[in-house]
Design a protein around this motif. Structure first.
Motif, short mmCIF file in Angstrom:
data_model
loop_
_atom_site.label_atom_id
_atom_site.label_comp_id
_atom_site.label_asym_id
_atom_site.label_seq_id
_atom_site.Cartn_x
_atom_site.Cartn_y
_atom_site.Cartn_z
N VAL A 104 0.86 -1.18 0.00
CA VAL A 104 0.00 0.00 0.00
C VAL A 104 0.89 1.23 0.00
O VAL A 104 1.73 1.39 0.90
CB VAL A 104 -0.94 0.01 1.22
N ASN A 105 0.73 2.08 -0.98
CA ASN A 105 1.59 3.27 -1.10
C ASN A 105 3.06 2.89 -1.13
O ASN A 105 3.90 3.48 -0.41
CB ASN A 105 1.32 4.26 0.03
N SER A 106 3.36 1.86 -1.88
CA SER A 106 4.75 1.40 -2.09
C SER A 106 5.41 0.88 -0.82
O SER A 106 6.64 0.91 -0.69
CB SER A 106 5.60 2.54 -2.69
N GLN A 107 4.65 0.42 0.15
CA GLN A 107 5.23 -0.12 1.37
C GLN A 107 4.31 -1.21 1.93
O GLN A 107 3.10 -1.18 1.71
CB GLN A 107 5.43 0.98 2.41
N PRO A 108 4.89 -2.19 2.67
CA PRO A 108 4.07 -3.26 3.27
C PRO A 108 3.33 -2.73 4.50
O PRO A 108 3.69 -3.02 5.65
CB PRO A 108 5.11 -4.33 3.64
N TYR A 128 -1.31 4.22 14.74
CA TYR A 128 -2.43 5.04 14.28
C TYR A 128 -1.93 6.19 13.40
O TYR A 128 -2.56 6.53 12.37
CB TYR A 128 -3.19 5.58 15.49
N ARG A 129 -0.81 6.79 13.78
CA ARG A 129 -0.26 7.86 12.94
C ARG A 129 0.13 7.35 11.56
O ARG A 129 -0.10 8.02 10.54
CB ARG A 129 0.96 8.49 13.64
N LEU A 130 0.69 6.14 11.53
CA LEU A 130 1.05 5.57 10.24
C LEU A 130 -0.20 5.30 9.40
O LEU A 130 -0.20 5.51 8.17
CB LEU A 130 1.83 4.26 10.46
N ALA A 131 -1.29 4.83 10.05
CA ALA A 131 -2.53 4.59 9.31
C ALA A 131 -3.11 5.89 8.78
O ALA A 131 -3.62 5.94 7.64
CB ALA A 131 -3.53 3.88 10.22
N LEU A 132 -3.05 6.99 9.56
CA LEU A 132 -3.57 8.27 9.09
C LEU A 132 -2.75 8.80 7.92
O LEU A 132 -3.29 9.38 6.96
CB LEU A 132 -3.56 9.29 10.24
N GLU A 133 -1.43 8.61 8.00
CA GLU A 133 -0.57 9.08 6.92
C GLU A 133 -0.88 8.37 5.61
O GLU A 133 -0.67 8.93 4.52
CB GLU A 133 0.90 8.89 7.29
N ASN A 134 -1.36 7.15 5.71
CA ASN A 134 -1.63 6.36 4.51
C ASN A 134 -3.13 6.05 4.39
O ASN A 134 -3.51 5.02 3.80
CB ASN A 134 -0.84 5.05 4.55
N GLU A 135 -3.97 6.92 4.94
CA GLU A 135 -5.41 6.65 4.95
C GLU A 135 -5.97 6.56 3.53
O GLU A 135 -6.83 5.72 3.24
CB GLU A 135 -6.12 7.75 5.74
N ILE A 193 -5.20 3.21 2.12
CA ILE A 193 -5.98 2.16 2.78
C ILE A 193 -7.42 2.18 2.31
O ILE A 193 -8.03 1.12 2.07
CB ILE A 193 -5.90 2.35 4.31
N ASN A 194 -7.98 3.39 2.11
CA ASN A 194 -9.39 3.49 1.75
C ASN A 194 -9.69 2.95 0.36
O ASN A 194 -10.85 2.69 0.03
CB ASN A 194 -9.85 4.94 1.83
N ARG A 195 -8.65 2.79 -0.47
CA ARG A 195 -8.91 2.23 -1.80
C ARG A 195 -9.46 0.81 -1.71
O ARG A 195 -10.25 0.39 -2.56
CB ARG A 195 -7.62 2.22 -2.61
N THR A 196 -9.04 0.07 -0.72
CA THR A 196 -9.50 -1.32 -0.56
C THR A 196 -10.31 -1.53 0.72
O THR A 196 -11.27 -2.29 0.73
CB THR A 196 -8.30 -2.28 -0.56
N GLU A 197 -9.93 -0.87 1.82
CA GLU A 197 -10.60 -1.06 3.11
C GLU A 197 -10.98 0.31 3.66
O GLU A 197 -10.30 0.87 4.53
CB GLU A 197 -9.67 -1.80 4.09
#
Length: 945
Positions: free
Chosen positions: A394-398, A416-423, A426-430
C-alpha cells in the motif's frame, strides 16, 4: 422269512428309533432307497477322506515333533499335559445341555443358547471386574508407596521430583521461536540440581547439617551434595534478598519493596532482563530465563507504580473477592501485565534483529520506532528482491505488516499515525478500517462500540473472512480489532509468544462484553483451561525447557500450578520457593485450609459441597513448601530459617479460617526451630543474674511473626515450646524455656523432676559447685550452666529467685522445699561417690527424711509423712535408704577392723548399730512401698552389725 417281512420289520425299527423326536407341528421326511444309498455312499467317502487326512496329519505331526525337539521341547510331555487338561476340563461337555435336546426341539435349543449367553456374559463381567479391582489396587498401592517414599526422602533431605505429574500433551502448533529467534532464551535446558544445603561434616552425624550462612545454600567451601555451583550461588543471593525484604517489612513506616525487580536484578547482573536473545549457555542462560520470569511478575503487579506493595492483590485474588469486581480487576492486571511484558520482549528482539542486519534493514538516519519496524519488516519478509508471504503493498510499502508489528510491540499511537498518513491508500480497498482502528484505540478496554461491532462483523464476513489470497497481517489486524474467531489459529502467530499475545488480547473480563453481538465469552479462566488442555507436552515436547512451561502458566494466572510444576523439577526447587515468596508477597498465591492440605502433595484443588465447581482454583501449601526448604539448614542456621518462616504469615489476611491457620503454622514452625536448634539465647532472649532481660530475635520481630504483644509471645511461643520440651523429657530445655516465659513455679517444678531423675546418676565435676561460675551480672540464668550440670543450674536459678522477692513469691512453698531437699540429697550422693562416708551420713541426717533415732514415735511419724513426699523424692527413696545403710555398714566395719580400741570406738559402733536398727524398723513400715530386692539388701547389711 420273506424279504418283504424283513424290510417291513426294518422300517418299523427305524421309525421306533425316532419316535421320541416326533413333533406333530413339523412334517416328516421320507427318503427313497436311491436317496438312502446316496447318503450312505457320501458318508463312506467322508470316512475315506478322513483316513487320508489322518495319514497326512501323522506326517505333519512327525515334522512338528522334530522341530519342537530341535527347540528343546518334549512333544510327548506336552501331549500328555494337554490331554490331561482337556480331560479334567471336559471341554466336549462344557456347553452341552444337561437334558439332551431333540433335533426338532427349537424352543429347547433357543432356551439353552440364551442360558449359555447369559452365563458367558456373567463370566466375562466377573473377569473384567476382577481385572479392574486388581489394577485399581495396584495403582493405589503404587501411589501410596510413591507418597510414602517422597515423605521419607524429604525427611532425610534427599529431594524427589516424582510427585507432580506433567499435563498431557496436545494442542496449538509449534511454540518455538524458530523464525524470529525470540525463543532462544526459552529453548535452553535448565541444568543444575537442588541440593539440600549441608555444611556440617559427616562426622557430626547430623542429618540436617547445613550452612552457617543460611538459606538454601550456606557458605561452606564444600559444595552441598547434589547442588551445582550456579544453584548454590543463586540460593545465597536469594537468602540476602529475603533478609532485605523482612527488614523493609519490619520498618516502623514500611514502604513498598520491589521484590520481583530485586530478584530479577540479582539474577540478570549485567544482562538485560527484557531480551530473550541471549545465546550464552549454562548457568548464565538459566539465570536469564529466571530473571525474565521475575520480570514478568513485576510487570503483572505493576512494580514501581503507586500502590504496588505487600498483599496488594489479596482482596481480589483470594476468597469471595475473586468472583466480584475486585477479582475481575486482578485478572485484567494479569492480562495487561502479560501483554506489556511480551511487547517489551518483542521490541528488544526487533532492535537486535535490525542491529544485526543494518544493510538489509536500510534504516537511514531517522531513528524512529516506525522506521525501526519498517527495517524489521524488510529483514523478515523481503527476500531475493521481492516481498514474501502474500504481503500487500500500500503506497509502495508493506503497510499492513508495519501496522501489525507496531501494535505487536506496543506502539499503538505510532501505528495510528502511520494509518492516518496512509489513509488514502488504505481506503482504496478497506475504506472503513481507519474508523474501526480509531474506535478500537480510543476504548480503554480495546473494544468496538455496539454499532461499530455490528458494522465490523458485516464488513469482515463479506470482505476479509473468506478472501483468498489475502495479506495475513491484514487478516490478523481485523481479527484483533474485531475480536472474532478467537479460538482459531492465526497464521502470523509463528511463535508461542505471539500466540500468547493474541490470546491475552482476546481476553475480556467485563460481564457486559458477554451480551455484545458477535462477541465470544473468552476470559482469563477460559484461556487457562485452553492452555491446560494443550498441556506441557505441546509447549515443551522434549521436556528440556521447564522454565518455558512455567512462564506459560504465569501468563494464564495459574500461579499455584506454575510453582508446583517448577518445584517438581529438582534443579529448580530453590527457584520455585523464591517465586512462591514473590507471589505471596503481592497476594497472588492461594493457600489451602488444613482440611484441604496434604503432607505429600503441595498442590490441592478447592471443591464446593464435595463436588468440583465450574472453576476450580488451585491452592499451594506454602507453609509446607517453606518447611521443606529450610529443613536442611534449620539446625545450623536458625536465624536464616527464621527469615523464611516469617513469610508464612504473609497469608494472615486470607479468608477465615485459612489466615489464622497460617499464623498458627508459622508459630508451630518457630517452636520447632527453637527446640531443634537449641540456640535459645539467640532466638528467645536471655535473663541475666542481675535481672536484666535481653530480648531475642523472635521478640524483636514480633511484627513479622504476627505476634500482637509480649504476653502472646510468652504464652504462644516460649511457654508452648517449654511444654513440648517437658513432654519430650527434655527437662533442661524445658527449665530454660519456662524461665524465659516467666513461669517461675513451673521452672522449680521441672527442676525438681530433673534433679530427681539425675539424683542417682554420677555427677560431673561441676555438680557440687553451688555457683554458676563467672562474674555476677554477666552470666545468664539457665544458659550459663550446661545441661549436664543440673545441680549447678538448680542452685543458680534458686539463688537468683531468692534474690528477687517478686519471683520467689511466685514459687509455691512445697516446690521450694522439695528443691532444697533434692539439692542436699544431690550433695550427699556426690560425697558418697567420693567415699566421704561420715560427711554423707551427716548430710542425710541433716535433711531429716530418715529417723535414725530409737524413738518409736519419731519413726512412726516419719513413716506417716512418707505419703506426702514429692514424687521426685519418693522415687529415689529406696536409693537413699541403701546409701544410708551402706554408710552405716562401712563406717561400722572400719571401726570394727581398726587396731585401736577404747570405749569411744565401742560407743561409736553401738551408735551405728542403733541407727541401723532404727533404719530397719522404718524400712519395715515401708516394706510394701519399695521393691523386694531393696528390702533384702537392707536385711543382709543389717545382719553384719
Amino acid at each position: 422269512m420273506s424279504s418283504s417281512s424283513t424290510l417291513a420289520s426294518l422300517l418299523a425299527q427305524s421309525r421306533a428309533l425316532t419316535s421320541h423326536l416326533d413333533n406333530q407341528e413339523l412334517p416328516q421326511l421320507y427318503l427313497g432307497l436311491d436317496q438312502v444309498e446316496e447318503q450312505s455312499r457320501r458318508l463312506v467317502s467322508k470316512g475315506k477322506r478322513g483316513e487320508r487326512l489322518t495319514d497326512r496329519d501323522d506326517w505333519e505331526e512327525g515334522r512338528a515333533a522334530h522341530v519342537l525337539a530341535t527347540a528343546g521341547l518334549n512333544l510327548a510331555d506336552l501331549t500328555y499335559r494337554v490331554e490331561k487338561a482337556t480331560a479334567s476340563a471336559a471341554l466336549s461337555r462344557t456347553f452341552e445341555p444337561l437334558i439332551p435336546l431333540g433335533d426338532g426341539d427349537v424352543d429347547g435349543y433357543l432356551r439353552h443358547t440364551r442360558e449359555q449367553l447369559i452365563l458367558t456374559a456373567l463370566s466375562e463381567s466377573q473377569a473384567q471386574l476382577q481385572s479392574t479391582c486388581h489394577r485399581t489396587a495396584d495403582e493405589r498401592l503404587y501411589s501410596s508407596w510413591s507418597f510414602s517414599k517422597q515423605k521419607v526422602l524429604e525427611e532425610v533431605g534427599a529431594g524427589d521430583s516424582s510427585l507432580f505429574a506433567s499435563t498431557p500433551a496436545g494442542g496449538v502448533g509449534g511454540g518455538q521461536l524458530n523464525a524470529s529467534g525470540v525463543g532462544n532464551a526459552f529453548e535452553r535446558s535448565m541444568r543444575g540440581r537442588l541440593g539440600e544445603s549441608s555444611a556440617a561434616s559427616a562426622s557430626s552425624g547430623n542429618l540436617l547439617g547445613a550452612s552457617q550462612a543460611g538459606g538454601g545454600g550456606g557458605s561452606s567451601n564444600v559444595l552441598p551434595p547434589g547442588q551445582t555451583l550456579a544453584t548454590h550461588h543463586r540460593s545465597l543471593k536469594y537468602d540476602a534478598i529475603v533478609r532485605q525484604l523482612n527488614v523493609a517489612r519490619s520498618a516502623t513506616s514500611p514502604s513498598s519493596f520491589p521484590l520481583a525487580k530485586v530478584y530479577a536484578s540479582s539474577l540478570s547482573s549485567a544482562t538485560s532482563v527484557n531480551t530473550s536473545l541471549t545465546t550464552s549457555g549454562g548457568s548464565n542462560q538459566t539465570a536469564t530465563l529466571l530473571a525474565q520470569a521475575f520480570s514478568l511478575i513485576g510487570s503483572i503487579v505493576k512494580e514501581g507504580e503507586p500502590g504496588a506493595g505487600e498483599r496488594r492483590y489479596a482482596p481480589g485474588y483470594l476468597g469471595a473477592g475473586e468472583n466480584g469486581e475486585l477479582g475481575r480487576q486482578v485478572r485484567k492486571d494479569i492480562v495487561q501485565g502479560g501483554k506489556r511484558f511480551l511487547e517489551e520482549q518483542f521490541q528488544a528482539h526487533v532492535d537486535k534483529r535490525v542491529a544485526s542486519n543494518p544493510v538489509q534493514a536500510g534504516l537511514g538516519g531517522v531513528p524512529s520506532v516506525a522506521n525501526t519496524i519498517r527495517g524489521f519488516v524488510r529483514v523478515m519478509h523481503y527476500k531475493e528482491g521481492r516481498w514474501k508471504d502474500n504481503i500487500e503493498i500500500v503506497n509502495s510499502q508493506p503497510l499492513w505488516a508495519q501496522l501489525y508489528y507496531l501494535i505487536r510491540s506496543g506502539h499503538l499511537q505510532e501505528a495510528y499515525r502511520l494509518a492516518l498518513e496512509n489513509e488514502e491508500g488504505i481506503n482504496r480497498t478497506e475504506k472503513y478500517f481507519v474508523g474501526f482502528f480509531k474506535g478500537w484505540l480510543d476504548s480503554p478496554d480495546r473494544r468496538l462500540s455496539q454499532i461499530h461491532q455490528e458494522r465490523f462483523i458485516t464488513e469482515y464476513n463479506v470482505r476479509i473472512r473468506h478472501a483468498s489470497p489475502t495479506d495475513p497481517f491484514k487478516h490478523a489486524l481485523y481479527r484483533l480489532i474485531g475480536r472474532v474467531e478467537v479460538k482459531k489459529n492465526i497464521p502470523v502467530a509463528r511463535t508461542t509468544e505471539d500466540w500468547l499475545w493474541f490470546q491475552l488480547s482476546f481476553v475480556r473480563e467485563d460481564l457486559a462484553e458477554e451480551s455484545m453481538a458477535g462477541s465470544e465469552n473468552f476470559g482469563l479462566r477460559e484461556m487457562a483451561r485452553l492452555v491446560g488442555k494443550f498441556g506441557e507436552g505441546h509447549f515443551d515436547p522434549r521436556g528440556d525447557r521447564p522454565v518455558f512451561w512455567f512462564q506459560v502458566l504465569l501468563f494464564t494466572g495459574e500461579f499455584e500450578k506454575a510453582i508446583a510444576f517448577l518445584y517438581s523439577k529438582a534443579q529448580h526447587q530453590v527457584d520455585a520457593v523464591q517465586f512462591a515468596i514473590c507471589l505471596a508477597y503481592y497476594g497472588l498465591l492461594r493457600v489451602p485450609s488444613k482440611s484441604q492440605s496434604s503432607d505429600a502433595q503441595l498442590l490441592s484443588t478447592k471443591t464446593q459441597n464435595g463436588h468440583s465447581s465450574t472453576y476450580e482454583p488451585s491452592a499451594l501449601n506454602f507453609a509446607r513448601l517453606i518447611q521443606r526448604y529450610i529443613k536442611p539448614f534449620a539446625k545450623n542456621d536458625p536465624l536464616g530459617a527464621l527469615q523464611y518462616i516469617y513469610l508464612v504469615c504473609l497469608s494472615a489476611d486470607a479468608p477465615s479460617p485459612i489466615g489464622q491457620e497460617q499464623v498458627q503454622l508459622a508459630h508451630e514452625m518457630i517452636r520447632e526451630l527453637v527446640l531443634e536448634s537449641g540456640r535459645y539465647a539467640e532466638l528467645l532472649g536471655d535473663i541475666r543474674t542481675d535481672g536484666t532481660k535481653v530480648p531475642g530475635v523472635i521478640e524483636r520481630d514480633m511484627k513479622l511473626a504476627h505476634i500482637p504483644d509480649e504476653r502472646t509471645y510468652l504464652l504462644g511461643i516460649v511457654q508452648a515450646a517449654a511444654a513440648r520440651s517437658s513432654a519430650q523429657q527434655r527437662l533442661s530445655d524445658a527449665i530454660i524455656l519456662y524461665n524465659l516465659a516467666e513461669d517461675y513455679d513451673t521452672v522449680i517444678a521441672v527442676l525438681n523432676k530433673a534433679l530427681g531423675s539425675s539424683l542417682s546418676q554420677p555427677s560431673s565435676s561441676k555438680s557440687t559447685n553451688p555457683a554458676l561460675g563467672g562474674q555476677a551480672g554477666s552470666r545468664s540464668i539457665g544458659f550459663g550452666a550446661g545441661a549436664e550440670d543440673i545441680g549447678g543450674l538448680a542452685r543458680g536459678i534458686l539463688d537468683h529467685y531468692q534474690s528477687d522477692l517478686t519471683k520467689w513469691g511466685k514459687v509455691e512453698e512445697r516446690n521450694r522445699e522439695t528443691c532444697k531437699v533434692l539439692l542436699r540429697l544431690k550433695d550427699a550422693f556426690g560425697l558418697y561417690e567420693q567415699n566421704i562416708l561420715d560427711k554423707t551420713l551427716e548430710t542425710i541426717e541433716s535433711i531429716g527424711l530418715l529417723p535414725l533415732t530409737s524413738d518409736i514415735t519419731a519413726i512412726n511419724r516419719r513413716a506417716d509423712e512418707f505419703k506426702d513426699l514429692d514424687e521426685s523424692i519418693a522415687h529415689n527413696f529406696s536409693d537413699v535408704l541403701v546409701v544410708t545403710m551402706n554408710c552405716l555398714f562401712k563406717l561400722h566395719q572400719l571401726l570394727k577392723e581398726s587396731s585401736y580400741g577404747g570405749e569411744a570406738r565401742q560407743s561409736k559402733m553401738a551408735e551405728y548399730r542403733k541407727k541401723a536398727r532404727s533404719l530397719m524398723m522404718f524400712a519395715g513400715m515401708l516394706r510394701y512401698r519399695m521393691s523386694q530386692e531393696v528390702y533384702q539388701q537392707l536385711t543382709r547389711l543389717d545382719a553384719f552389725f
